[in-house]
Design an enzyme around this catalytic site. Sequence first.
Site, PDB file in Angstrom:
ATOM      1  N   LYS A   2     -48.741  13.828 -34.960  1.00 53.02           N
ATOM      2  CA  LYS A   2     -48.318  15.206 -34.643  1.00 53.02           C
ATOM      3  C   LYS A   2     -46.792  15.307 -34.507  1.00 53.02           C
ATOM      4  O   LYS A   2     -46.190  16.246 -35.023  1.00 53.02           O
ATOM      5  CB  LYS A   2     -48.984  15.684 -33.344  1.00 53.02           C
ATOM      6  CG  LYS A   2     -50.518  15.674 -33.393  1.00 53.02           C
ATOM      7  CD  LYS A   2     -51.127  16.299 -32.148  1.00 53.02           C
ATOM      8  CE  LYS A   2     -50.933  15.505 -30.873  1.00 53.02           C
ATOM      9  NZ  LYS A   2     -51.653  14.209 -30.816  1.00 53.02           N
ATOM     10  N   ARG A  43     -55.129  21.158 -25.196  1.00 52.86           N
ATOM     11  CA  ARG A  43     -55.901  19.911 -25.101  1.00 52.86           C
ATOM     12  C   ARG A  43     -57.233  20.121 -24.403  1.00 52.86           C
ATOM     13  O   ARG A  43     -57.988  19.152 -24.240  1.00 52.86           O
ATOM     14  CB  ARG A  43     -55.094  18.873 -24.326  1.00 52.86           C
ATOM     15  CG  ARG A  43     -54.368  17.863 -25.203  1.00 52.86           C
ATOM     16  CD  ARG A  43     -53.632  16.939 -24.258  1.00 52.86           C
ATOM     17  NE  ARG A  43     -53.259  15.669 -24.801  1.00 52.86           N
ATOM     18  CZ  ARG A  43     -52.066  15.390 -25.330  1.00 52.86           C
ATOM     19  NH1 ARG A  43     -51.175  16.323 -25.478  1.00 52.86           N
ATOM     20  NH2 ARG A  43     -51.794  14.162 -25.714  1.00 52.86           N
ATOM     21  N   ARG A  96     -46.276   1.610 -31.976  1.00 49.59           N
ATOM     22  CA  ARG A  96     -45.275   2.537 -31.448  1.00 49.59           C
ATOM     23  C   ARG A  96     -44.774   2.060 -30.083  1.00 49.59           C
ATOM     24  O   ARG A  96     -43.601   2.197 -29.761  1.00 49.59           O
ATOM     25  CB  ARG A  96     -45.890   3.941 -31.329  1.00 49.59           C
ATOM     26  CG  ARG A  96     -44.898   4.992 -30.858  1.00 49.59           C
ATOM     27  CD  ARG A  96     -45.484   6.383 -30.933  1.00 49.59           C
ATOM     28  NE  ARG A  96     -46.248   6.705 -29.727  1.00 49.59           N
ATOM     29  CZ  ARG A  96     -46.914   7.854 -29.542  1.00 49.59           C
ATOM     30  NH1 ARG A  96     -46.920   8.766 -30.494  1.00 49.59           N
ATOM     31  NH2 ARG A  96     -47.572   8.087 -28.437  1.00 49.59           N
ATOM     32  N   ARG A 154     -42.533   4.269 -24.007  1.00 54.16           N
ATOM     33  CA  ARG A 154     -43.467   5.106 -23.247  1.00 54.16           C
ATOM     34  C   ARG A 154     -44.412   4.247 -22.431  1.00 54.16           C
ATOM     35  O   ARG A 154     -45.053   3.337 -22.963  1.00 54.16           O
ATOM     36  CB  ARG A 154     -44.268   6.006 -24.207  1.00 54.16           C
ATOM     37  CG  ARG A 154     -43.489   7.233 -24.616  1.00 54.16           C
ATOM     38  CD  ARG A 154     -44.260   8.094 -25.585  1.00 54.16           C
ATOM     39  NE  ARG A 154     -45.590   8.484 -25.133  1.00 54.16           N
ATOM     40  CZ  ARG A 154     -46.291   9.468 -25.683  1.00 54.16           C
ATOM     41  NH1 ARG A 154     -45.777  10.156 -26.694  1.00 54.16           N
ATOM     42  NH2 ARG A 154     -47.492   9.759 -25.232  1.00 54.16           N
ATOM     43  N   ARG A 208     -56.665   7.098 -23.106  1.00 48.67           N
ATOM     44  CA  ARG A 208     -56.232   8.361 -23.731  1.00 48.67           C
ATOM     45  C   ARG A 208     -57.213   8.775 -24.832  1.00 48.67           C
ATOM     46  O   ARG A 208     -57.490   9.958 -25.012  1.00 48.67           O
ATOM     47  CB  ARG A 208     -54.814   8.216 -24.301  1.00 48.67           C
ATOM     48  CG  ARG A 208     -53.757   8.200 -23.195  1.00 48.67           C
ATOM     49  CD  ARG A 208     -52.449   7.585 -23.653  1.00 48.67           C
ATOM     50  NE  ARG A 208     -51.778   8.359 -24.677  1.00 48.67           N
ATOM     51  CZ  ARG A 208     -50.852   7.857 -25.483  1.00 48.67           C
ATOM     52  NH1 ARG A 208     -50.507   6.582 -25.416  1.00 48.67           N
ATOM     53  NH2 ARG A 208     -50.277   8.625 -26.363  1.00 48.67           N
TER      54      ARG A 208
HETATM   55  P1  AMP Z   1     -48.388  13.409 -25.734  1.00 47.50           P
HETATM   56  O1  AMP Z   1     -46.909  13.180 -25.784  1.00 47.50           O
HETATM   57  O2  AMP Z   1     -48.796  14.696 -26.374  1.00 47.50           O
HETATM   58  O3  AMP Z   1     -49.183  12.227 -26.236  1.00 47.50           O
HETATM   59  O4  AMP Z   1     -48.771  13.569 -24.190  1.00 47.50           O
HETATM   60  C1  AMP Z   1     -48.617  12.496 -23.266  1.00 47.50           C
HETATM   61  C2  AMP Z   1     -49.425  12.762 -22.013  1.00 47.50           C
HETATM   62  O5  AMP Z   1     -48.963  13.959 -21.367  1.00 47.50           O
HETATM   63  C3  AMP Z   1     -50.909  12.989 -22.229  1.00 47.50           C
HETATM   64  O6  AMP Z   1     -51.630  11.773 -22.320  1.00 47.50           O
HETATM   65  C4  AMP Z   1     -51.282  13.801 -20.988  1.00 47.50           C
HETATM   66  O7  AMP Z   1     -51.363  12.986 -19.843  1.00 47.50           O
HETATM   67  C5  AMP Z   1     -50.054  14.688 -20.810  1.00 47.50           C
HETATM   68  N1  AMP Z   1     -50.198  15.955 -21.573  1.00 47.50           N
HETATM   69  C6  AMP Z   1     -49.463  16.360 -22.654  1.00 47.50           C
HETATM   70  N2  AMP Z   1     -49.859  17.557 -23.100  1.00 47.50           N
HETATM   71  C7  AMP Z   1     -50.885  17.930 -22.284  1.00 47.50           C
HETATM   72  C8  AMP Z   1     -51.744  19.075 -22.244  1.00 47.50           C
HETATM   73  N3  AMP Z   1     -51.636  20.056 -23.144  1.00 47.50           N
HETATM   74  N4  AMP Z   1     -52.685  19.110 -21.265  1.00 47.50           N
HETATM   75  C9  AMP Z   1     -52.806  18.131 -20.345  1.00 47.50           C
HETATM   76  N5  AMP Z   1     -52.048  17.029 -20.348  1.00 47.50           N
HETATM   77  C10 AMP Z   1     -51.088  16.919 -21.298  1.00 47.50           C
END
Ligand code: AMP
Length: 189
Positions: free
Chosen positions: A14, A89, A128, A134, A145
């Site tokens: 993404k 999400r 990654r 991260r 996740r």
């Molecule tokens: P990402 O960078 O999109 O992989 O997001 C990293 C982490 O942030 C996720 O594993 C969640 O813990 C939190 N997170 C990001 N976006 C959301 C969302 N829309 N709803 C809930 N948690 C989120």
Amino acid sequence: MNYLVLFGPPGAGKGTQSDNIINKYGFAHISTGDVLRAEMKNGTELGKTAKGYIEAGKLVPDDLIVDMLAKSMDEQKDAKGIIFDGFPRTVAQAKALKQMLAKRGTDVTEMINLQVDDEELIARLVNRGKTSGRADDNLETIKKRLDTYNNETAPVIDFYEQDGKLCNVKGTGSVEEIFERICQIIDKH
Ligand code: AMP
């Protein structure tokens, strides 16, 4: 205006494809994960709350995310389009987005669902993790996740299917091939 939901499990590409879309179409980009990481870096209350969820591979509660997204959208009032990356999400978030856009007299234009199998996702995320810095890109958290994705996030696909917005895209192959598939969908809308 194009309101594009770029959807897929963690590691689907993404972020990479958002960069390509921004370069070609000039859309604004809202990544809830990026906003949360910035909040954590700045040590805000939201950042402190989010940290525990993120490091456990869980979702941050919907009310916090929806408020945060509303603020990000207000900052993007004049954009040509917006890519929602990592949001929604949950089905509750998808419904909240629909309501927010309805207030502006509009709706999601298309939901692009990047499809990649779990084995490939795990390999990509572990790789990654070697450079991303991260805290959640380690094997244990990656597996959590993916479970969270399958249990709480995958139902969002049905929501958009019923809403007539779902566009499945094969998320494997070269970055350029995948981007070409995405462009075909954006150009159609
Ligand atoms: P990402 O960078 O999109 O992989 O997001 C990293 C982490 O942030 C996720 O594993 C969640 O813990 C939190 N997170 C990001 N976006 C959301 C969302 N829309 N709803 C809930 N948690 C989120």
